[in-house]
Scaffold this active site. Sequence first.
Site, PDB file in Angstrom:
ATOM      1  N   CYS A   2     -14.784   1.278   3.814  1.00 42.54           N
ATOM      2  CA  CYS A   2     -16.005   1.228   4.605  1.00 42.54           C
ATOM      3  C   CYS A   2     -17.233   1.268   3.691  1.00 42.54           C
ATOM      4  O   CYS A   2     -17.199   1.865   2.615  1.00 42.54           O
ATOM      5  CB  CYS A   2     -16.108   2.360   5.616  1.00 42.54           C
ATOM      6  SG  CYS A   2     -14.787   2.398   6.835  1.00 42.54           S
ATOM      7  N   ARG A  27     -15.021  -2.687  -1.336  1.00 45.29           N
ATOM      8  CA  ARG A  27     -14.477  -1.418  -0.854  1.00 45.29           C
ATOM      9  C   ARG A  27     -13.381  -1.612   0.183  1.00 45.29           C
ATOM     10  O   ARG A  27     -12.633  -0.693   0.474  1.00 45.29           O
ATOM     11  CB  ARG A  27     -15.602  -0.561  -0.255  1.00 45.29           C
ATOM     12  CG  ARG A  27     -16.656  -0.153  -1.253  1.00 45.29           C
ATOM     13  CD  ARG A  27     -17.811   0.578  -0.589  1.00 45.29           C
ATOM     14  NE  ARG A  27     -17.412   1.872  -0.085  1.00 45.29           N
ATOM     15  CZ  ARG A  27     -17.453   3.003  -0.791  1.00 45.29           C
ATOM     16  NH1 ARG A  27     -17.855   2.972  -2.054  1.00 45.29           N
ATOM     17  NH2 ARG A  27     -17.092   4.147  -0.253  1.00 45.29           N
ATOM     18  N   TRP A  74     -13.467  -0.389   7.798  1.00 45.79           N
ATOM     19  CA  TRP A  74     -12.029  -0.444   7.556  1.00 45.79           C
ATOM     20  C   TRP A  74     -11.404   0.368   8.692  1.00 45.79           C
ATOM     21  O   TRP A  74     -11.618   1.569   8.786  1.00 45.79           O
ATOM     22  CB  TRP A  74     -11.702   0.150   6.197  1.00 45.79           C
ATOM     23  CG  TRP A  74     -10.308  -0.060   5.718  1.00 45.79           C
ATOM     24  CD1 TRP A  74      -9.808  -1.148   5.062  1.00 45.79           C
ATOM     25  CD2 TRP A  74      -9.217   0.885   5.811  1.00 45.79           C
ATOM     26  NE1 TRP A  74      -8.483  -0.954   4.743  1.00 45.79           N
ATOM     27  CE2 TRP A  74      -8.090   0.282   5.203  1.00 45.79           C
ATOM     28  CE3 TRP A  74      -9.075   2.161   6.368  1.00 45.79           C
ATOM     29  CZ2 TRP A  74      -6.855   0.914   5.120  1.00 45.79           C
ATOM     30  CZ3 TRP A  74      -7.845   2.791   6.288  1.00 45.79           C
ATOM     31  CH2 TRP A  74      -6.753   2.161   5.670  1.00 45.79           C
ATOM     32  N   ASN A 100     -18.843   6.460   7.844  1.00 47.94           N
ATOM     33  CA  ASN A 100     -17.614   6.411   7.056  1.00 47.94           C
ATOM     34  C   ASN A 100     -16.892   7.735   7.216  1.00 47.94           C
ATOM     35  O   ASN A 100     -17.526   8.792   7.253  1.00 47.94           O
ATOM     36  CB  ASN A 100     -17.908   6.201   5.568  1.00 47.94           C
ATOM     37  CG  ASN A 100     -18.483   4.846   5.253  1.00 47.94           C
ATOM     38  OD1 ASN A 100     -18.539   3.975   6.107  1.00 47.94           O
ATOM     39  ND2 ASN A 100     -18.916   4.664   4.017  1.00 47.94           N
ATOM     40  N   GLY A 101     -15.560   7.693   7.258  1.00 49.22           N
ATOM     41  CA  GLY A 101     -14.788   8.928   7.370  1.00 49.22           C
ATOM     42  C   GLY A 101     -14.063   9.009   8.704  1.00 49.22           C
ATOM     43  O   GLY A 101     -13.955   8.031   9.443  1.00 49.22           O
ATOM     44  N   GLU A 485       3.120   0.427 -12.767  1.00 46.87           N
ATOM     45  CA  GLU A 485       1.787  -0.149 -12.590  1.00 46.87           C
ATOM     46  C   GLU A 485       1.843  -1.662 -12.456  1.00 46.87           C
ATOM     47  O   GLU A 485       1.130  -2.253 -11.645  1.00 46.87           O
ATOM     48  CB  GLU A 485       0.890   0.261 -13.769  1.00 46.87           C
ATOM     49  CG  GLU A 485      -0.510  -0.306 -13.751  1.00 46.87           C
ATOM     50  CD  GLU A 485      -1.349   0.125 -12.552  1.00 46.87           C
ATOM     51  OE1 GLU A 485      -2.413  -0.477 -12.347  1.00 46.87           O
ATOM     52  OE2 GLU A 485      -0.938   1.052 -11.814  1.00 46.87           O
ATOM     53  N   LYS A 489       0.525  -3.734  -9.185  1.00 47.47           N
ATOM     54  CA  LYS A 489      -0.459  -4.815  -9.246  1.00 47.47           C
ATOM     55  C   LYS A 489       0.049  -6.043  -8.507  1.00 47.47           C
ATOM     56  O   LYS A 489      -0.695  -6.678  -7.749  1.00 47.47           O
ATOM     57  CB  LYS A 489      -0.782  -5.186 -10.705  1.00 47.47           C
ATOM     58  CG  LYS A 489      -1.554  -4.162 -11.468  1.00 47.47           C
ATOM     59  CD  LYS A 489      -3.017  -4.074 -11.076  1.00 47.47           C
ATOM     60  CE  LYS A 489      -3.306  -3.032 -10.032  1.00 47.47           C
ATOM     61  NZ  LYS A 489      -3.067  -1.666 -10.319  1.00 47.47           N
ATOM     62  N   GLU A 492       0.137  -5.426  -4.654  1.00 41.41           N
ATOM     63  CA  GLU A 492      -1.205  -5.259  -4.095  1.00 41.41           C
ATOM     64  C   GLU A 492      -1.886  -6.597  -3.811  1.00 41.41           C
ATOM     65  O   GLU A 492      -2.517  -6.766  -2.769  1.00 41.41           O
ATOM     66  CB  GLU A 492      -2.098  -4.480  -5.076  1.00 41.41           C
ATOM     67  CG  GLU A 492      -1.931  -2.985  -5.060  1.00 41.41           C
ATOM     68  CD  GLU A 492      -2.882  -2.317  -6.028  1.00 41.41           C
ATOM     69  OE1 GLU A 492      -3.528  -1.338  -5.628  1.00 41.41           O
ATOM     70  OE2 GLU A 492      -2.996  -2.762  -7.187  1.00 41.41           O
ATOM     71  N   HIS A 508      22.021   2.473 -11.575  1.00 39.77           N
ATOM     72  CA  HIS A 508      22.291   3.466 -10.536  1.00 39.77           C
ATOM     73  C   HIS A 508      21.820   2.990  -9.162  1.00 39.77           C
ATOM     74  O   HIS A 508      21.416   3.808  -8.331  1.00 39.77           O
ATOM     75  CB  HIS A 508      21.633   4.801 -10.901  1.00 39.77           C
ATOM     76  CG  HIS A 508      22.198   5.415 -12.144  1.00 39.77           C
ATOM     77  ND1 HIS A 508      23.408   6.053 -12.172  1.00 39.77           N
ATOM     78  CD2 HIS A 508      21.714   5.444 -13.413  1.00 39.77           C
ATOM     79  CE1 HIS A 508      23.655   6.471 -13.410  1.00 39.77           C
ATOM     80  NE2 HIS A 508      22.640   6.115 -14.173  1.00 39.77           N
ATOM     81  N   LYS A 607     -11.009  -0.082  -1.826  1.00 35.72           N
ATOM     82  CA  LYS A 607     -11.218   0.350  -3.206  1.00 35.72           C
ATOM     83  C   LYS A 607     -11.337   1.863  -3.307  1.00 35.72           C
ATOM     84  O   LYS A 607     -10.744   2.485  -4.170  1.00 35.72           O
ATOM     85  CB  LYS A 607     -12.487  -0.311  -3.756  1.00 35.72           C
ATOM     86  CG  LYS A 607     -12.762   0.000  -5.219  1.00 35.72           C
ATOM     87  CD  LYS A 607     -11.689  -0.571  -6.117  1.00 35.72           C
ATOM     88  CE  LYS A 607     -11.972  -0.328  -7.582  1.00 35.72           C
ATOM     89  NZ  LYS A 607     -10.846  -0.764  -8.420  1.00 35.72           N
TER      90      LYS A 607
END
Length: 612
Positions: A2, A27, A74, A100-101, A485, A489, A492, A508, A607
Amino acid sequence: MCGIVAYVGHREACPLVIKGLKRLEYRGYDSAGVALLNGEGLKVYKKKGKVSALEHELADKSLHATIGMGHTRWATHGEPNDVNAHPHYSFHKKLAIIHNGIIENYATIKETLLRKGHTFASQTDTEVLGQFIEDIWENAGGTLEEAVRAALQEVAGAYAIVVMNAEDPTQLVAARKGSPLVIGVGEGEYFFASDASPIIEYTKDVVYLNDYEVANVQAGKLSIVTLDNTKTTPYIQKVEMELAAIEKGGFDHFMLKEIFEQPRSIADSMRGRVNADEGTLQLGGLRDYMDKLAKSKRIIIVGCGTSWHAGLVAEYIFEELARIPVEVEYASEFRYRNPIIKEGDIVIAISQSGETADTLAAIELAKSKGATIFGVCNVVGSSIARATHAGAYTHAGPEIGVASTKAFTAQVTVLTLMALAAAQRKGAISDTLFRQLLAELETIPAKVERVLESAEKIKEIAYIFTYARNFIYLGRGLNFPVALEGALKLKEISYIHAEGYPAAEMKHGPIALIDEDMPVVVTATQDSSYEKVVSNIQEVKARKGRVIAVVTEGDTHLPSMVDFTIEIPKVHEILMPLVSVVPLQLLAYDIAVMRGRNVDQPRNLAKSVTVE
């Protein structure tokens, strides 16, 4: 997640707000809207989708106004659509609000308002808060600022809000708790935003609003009070960010720009701290706490996503160099399992934005149990920077792409410096190795530059694997977090399912997935685990897996065993992740672009994750 932009002053508000919303697109959001106040009254316009869709909606509207606010949402409460988008009117349209929140007790407040005859257009908690403020203002009297304070004293949850008064074209009221809000101060004008990026074009003077503070701009004056009406003096700071840093600079995407900025961002994270010639290392933000760090019996590292991976790298380095036991925790789980924390413990909280809600909650829990908290973050003046006892900024510069790249390498650099400093203070590292690692650190930016010279070769490899629906990433030791990582990436930004594993764990379970359609990315650099990784690669090849190997320059053994190789310079094992992660970033980027993905703003992601 947001974004908030608001303005009151002498400029045309709408174009300024729209430009600000575009600067906040990184964001993450799914709808956008603006509120403007002029001679025609308080008008709200909002639209599902990108800011460009909102611009189209505004094309034939009367938009002249010198006060306005905008929001990118968002979705949390209610699906993404025009109605649930912000801003929201209050019940009698005396106010408009952006937020926001999450308001955790919104349902209880809503029930009270429903009994009073209120109706609601949206499913959001934000509309409830706006109506609640108006209800208090109408029934209790007093000023709008007093009504905002009274409402927020009854609210549970996190928020950054801006409220516009339909009766006063000079007034904006804003408040925050747990979600960032910055105020830009100009000549007879004020700017509000979630971060400084929409503001720096107009002013470098900013005030970072603290939790439980309410800002009131009215008739050209700014005042700030706490929720209990204690007046505070606005502390104006200079923003160091430059406009060029938040523009693409000729690159196709912010993510690609930020991958290529890593030689500089790594160097900047060491600047003024490392002097290899003199064999010195200074971390000013930790100076008063270095003895406590060196003598600590346990370090707990908390972070989310990429920051958690940086913490895993740091676990290896702290334990190897400083011989201090380290535990790495997901911040989102840490606070919910009643962790055992002792007063001598050090907690290192890692966050690119410095606003990650789960990490902030973990900090507060650890502080309440007597731990000493260090912060590693990128944003000066952020909530985590203010909540911790000490810490170090990464100085990576603004990171706009949602998928973190330069933030990861900067975090790993700073954490490595912290481990080296602790090891030296503790006497756990020889002077020879200490100086060697400082000298090697100073070569890392140039070595990353050399990896970036392989960008065209990596693009060719990426083209071959755009068909893939699954990937496996393998690594051992310090390259295991790199595998995690790399997989993160790829998933995402390309939406390909990918998993990272310690290479030895493949047998395993995950080895059942290997066939001729399964690409396997292996970081197989010449380090202490090299022979073991070679054996793991042979296991993959025996089952017809297709292997992309990241190898050390000059390796003549592995290229004949695998399908594709990407060479990186020889690096001391402790520092390997700073270099070995870069080709994985490029590989993910290229595959995503070739699949037509929105690389900078991947679906469903934000973000700065400012809700738990």
